[in-house]
Design a protein around this motif. Structure first.
Motif, PDB file in Angstrom:
ATOM      1  N   VAL A 195       3.522   3.760  -4.132  1.00 49.73           N
ATOM      2  CA  VAL A 195       2.173   4.246  -4.395  1.00 49.73           C
ATOM      3  C   VAL A 195       2.170   5.748  -4.191  1.00 49.73           C
ATOM      4  O   VAL A 195       2.473   6.241  -3.101  1.00 49.73           O
ATOM      5  CB  VAL A 195       1.140   3.550  -3.474  1.00 49.73           C
ATOM      6  CG1 VAL A 195      -0.258   4.097  -3.731  1.00 49.73           C
ATOM      7  CG2 VAL A 195       1.192   2.032  -3.672  1.00 49.73           C
ATOM      8  N   LYS A 207      -3.701  -4.834  -8.926  1.00 47.68           N
ATOM      9  CA  LYS A 207      -3.955  -3.586  -8.203  1.00 47.68           C
ATOM     10  C   LYS A 207      -4.792  -2.713  -9.129  1.00 47.68           C
ATOM     11  O   LYS A 207      -4.723  -2.839 -10.329  1.00 47.68           O
ATOM     12  CB  LYS A 207      -2.643  -2.909  -7.850  1.00 47.68           C
ATOM     13  CG  LYS A 207      -1.690  -3.831  -7.126  1.00 47.68           C
ATOM     14  CD  LYS A 207      -0.786  -3.076  -6.219  1.00 47.68           C
ATOM     15  CE  LYS A 207       0.093  -3.988  -5.416  1.00 47.68           C
ATOM     16  NZ  LYS A 207      -0.596  -4.795  -4.458  1.00 47.68           N
ATOM     17  N   LYS A 208      -5.553  -1.851  -8.581  1.00 47.89           N
ATOM     18  CA  LYS A 208      -6.418  -1.002  -9.406  1.00 47.89           C
ATOM     19  C   LYS A 208      -5.655   0.234  -9.881  1.00 47.89           C
ATOM     20  O   LYS A 208      -6.074   1.357  -9.691  1.00 47.89           O
ATOM     21  CB  LYS A 208      -7.671  -0.643  -8.624  1.00 47.89           C
ATOM     22  CG  LYS A 208      -8.502  -1.875  -8.317  1.00 47.89           C
ATOM     23  CD  LYS A 208      -9.837  -1.528  -7.770  1.00 47.89           C
ATOM     24  CE  LYS A 208     -10.757  -2.672  -7.517  1.00 47.89           C
ATOM     25  NZ  LYS A 208     -10.353  -4.000  -7.542  1.00 47.89           N
ATOM     26  N   GLU A 237       0.814  -1.224   0.000  1.00 51.15           N
ATOM     27  CA  GLU A 237       0.000   0.000   0.000  1.00 51.15           C
ATOM     28  C   GLU A 237       0.846   1.271   0.000  1.00 51.15           C
ATOM     29  O   GLU A 237       0.324   2.361  -0.218  1.00 51.15           O
ATOM     30  CB  GLU A 237      -0.929   0.024   1.211  1.00 51.15           C
ATOM     31  CG  GLU A 237      -2.084  -0.975   1.133  1.00 51.15           C
ATOM     32  CD  GLU A 237      -1.641  -2.420   1.285  1.00 51.15           C
ATOM     33  OE1 GLU A 237      -0.788  -2.692   2.157  1.00 51.15           O
ATOM     34  OE2 GLU A 237      -2.106  -3.268   0.512  1.00 51.15           O
ATOM     35  N   THR A 238       2.145   1.141   0.256  1.00 50.29           N
ATOM     36  CA  THR A 238       3.006   2.323   0.311  1.00 50.29           C
ATOM     37  C   THR A 238       4.205   2.197  -0.627  1.00 50.29           C
ATOM     38  O   THR A 238       4.285   2.889  -1.630  1.00 50.29           O
ATOM     39  CB  THR A 238       3.496   2.581   1.744  1.00 50.29           C
ATOM     40  OG1 THR A 238       4.164   1.412   2.223  1.00 50.29           O
ATOM     41  CG2 THR A 238       2.347   2.942   2.664  1.00 50.29           C
ATOM     42  N   GLN A 255      -0.556   7.822  -5.440  1.00 48.40           N
ATOM     43  CA  GLN A 255      -1.966   8.031  -5.141  1.00 48.40           C
ATOM     44  C   GLN A 255      -2.591   6.647  -5.229  1.00 48.40           C
ATOM     45  O   GLN A 255      -1.931   5.699  -5.660  1.00 48.40           O
ATOM     46  CB  GLN A 255      -2.622   8.980  -6.130  1.00 48.40           C
ATOM     47  CG  GLN A 255      -2.057  10.386  -6.113  1.00 48.40           C
ATOM     48  CD  GLN A 255      -2.693  11.259  -7.200  1.00 48.40           C
ATOM     49  OE1 GLN A 255      -3.779  11.020  -7.670  1.00 48.40           O
ATOM     50  NE2 GLN A 255      -1.967  12.315  -7.577  1.00 48.40           N
ATOM     51  N   LYS A 256      -3.834   6.523  -4.866  1.00 49.42           N
ATOM     52  CA  LYS A 256      -4.454   5.206  -4.820  1.00 49.42           C
ATOM     53  C   LYS A 256      -4.322   4.433  -6.128  1.00 49.42           C
ATOM     54  O   LYS A 256      -4.142   3.220  -6.124  1.00 49.42           O
ATOM     55  CB  LYS A 256      -5.926   5.339  -4.427  1.00 49.42           C
ATOM     56  CG  LYS A 256      -6.549   4.054  -4.034  1.00 49.42           C
ATOM     57  CD  LYS A 256      -7.905   4.258  -3.396  1.00 49.42           C
ATOM     58  CE  LYS A 256      -8.387   2.936  -2.842  1.00 49.42           C
ATOM     59  NZ  LYS A 256      -9.364   3.084  -1.821  1.00 49.42           N
ATOM     60  N   THR A 257      -4.380   5.125  -7.271  1.00 49.84           N
ATOM     61  CA  THR A 257      -4.333   4.442  -8.562  1.00 49.84           C
ATOM     62  C   THR A 257      -3.095   4.787  -9.388  1.00 49.84           C
ATOM     63  O   THR A 257      -3.021   4.438 -10.561  1.00 49.84           O
ATOM     64  CB  THR A 257      -5.593   4.771  -9.389  1.00 49.84           C
ATOM     65  OG1 THR A 257      -5.631   6.179  -9.622  1.00 49.84           O
ATOM     66  CG2 THR A 257      -6.860   4.329  -8.675  1.00 49.84           C
TER      67      THR A 257
END
Length: 177
Positions: free
Chosen positions: A78, A116-117, A57-58, A80-82
């Motif tokens: 990462v 992952k999205k 996630e990071t 941003q989320k996407t």
């Protein structure tokens, strides 16, 4: 992450890799293209702490293997989320210029888009690193900008950076079934 294509593997870095990563990161000949001709002056304890804090996630540090032998490293961060930023370094000089970079990058990018999205992958490279720019562009990355004299290397030389991005639909994989 643990993905394999033929005799190539990308796996998560772990505490057992700290000594090797320290050797690579402290070697000026390995790190010169990134602007660190004197290396990073790091140690196993620092690297072990970094790896212990890795997360999908990071940020995640990855080891590249050919025939079960470590030859380099990658990472993804990462933003941003996407949106994910990636980096790669084939550290074993005997494994460079063999086309492995585009295979390892194809493996990582496929995995990121599949599991992952992610909508966009970004990276940067030194303006002088024409070989890397060619590899990125053959994978479908587009130049977004050039930042001239954006930082100073260990020798006091101004360095310029090219920013790239890759959208899912523009990705050209070099993995063949």
């Amino acid at each position: 992450m643990n993905c394999t294509y033929r005799n190539l593997t990308i796996r998560n870095a772990n505490a057992k890799d700290c000594s090797l990563l320290a050797t690579w990161w402290n070697d000026g000949s390995v790190m010169a293209h990134a602007g660190f001709p004197y290396g990073l002056n790091t140690n196993c304890n620092k690297i072990e702490n970094q790896i212990a804090n890795d997360s999908d996630e990071t940020k995640r540090r990855l080891i590249l293997e050919r025939d079960n032998e470590p030859i380099g490293e990658m990472s993804f961060t990462v933003q941003q989320k996407t949106i994910v930023e990636i980096g790669i370094k084939i550290c074993d000089v005997h494994e460079q210029n063999k086309g492995l970079g585009k295979l390892f990058l194809s493996m990582l990018i496929t995995e990121l888009y599949k599991n992952k999205k992610i909508t966009k992958i970004i990276l940067d490279t030194n303006l002088e690193n024409k070989r890397a720019q060619h590899v990125y562009e053959t994978l479908g990355f587009r130049k977004i900008s050039t930042k001239y004299d954006s930082w100073t290397d260990q020798l006091g030389n101004k360095q310029s950076v090219v920013d790239y991005e890759l959208l899912r639909d523009d990705f050209i994989s070099f993995l063949k079934d």
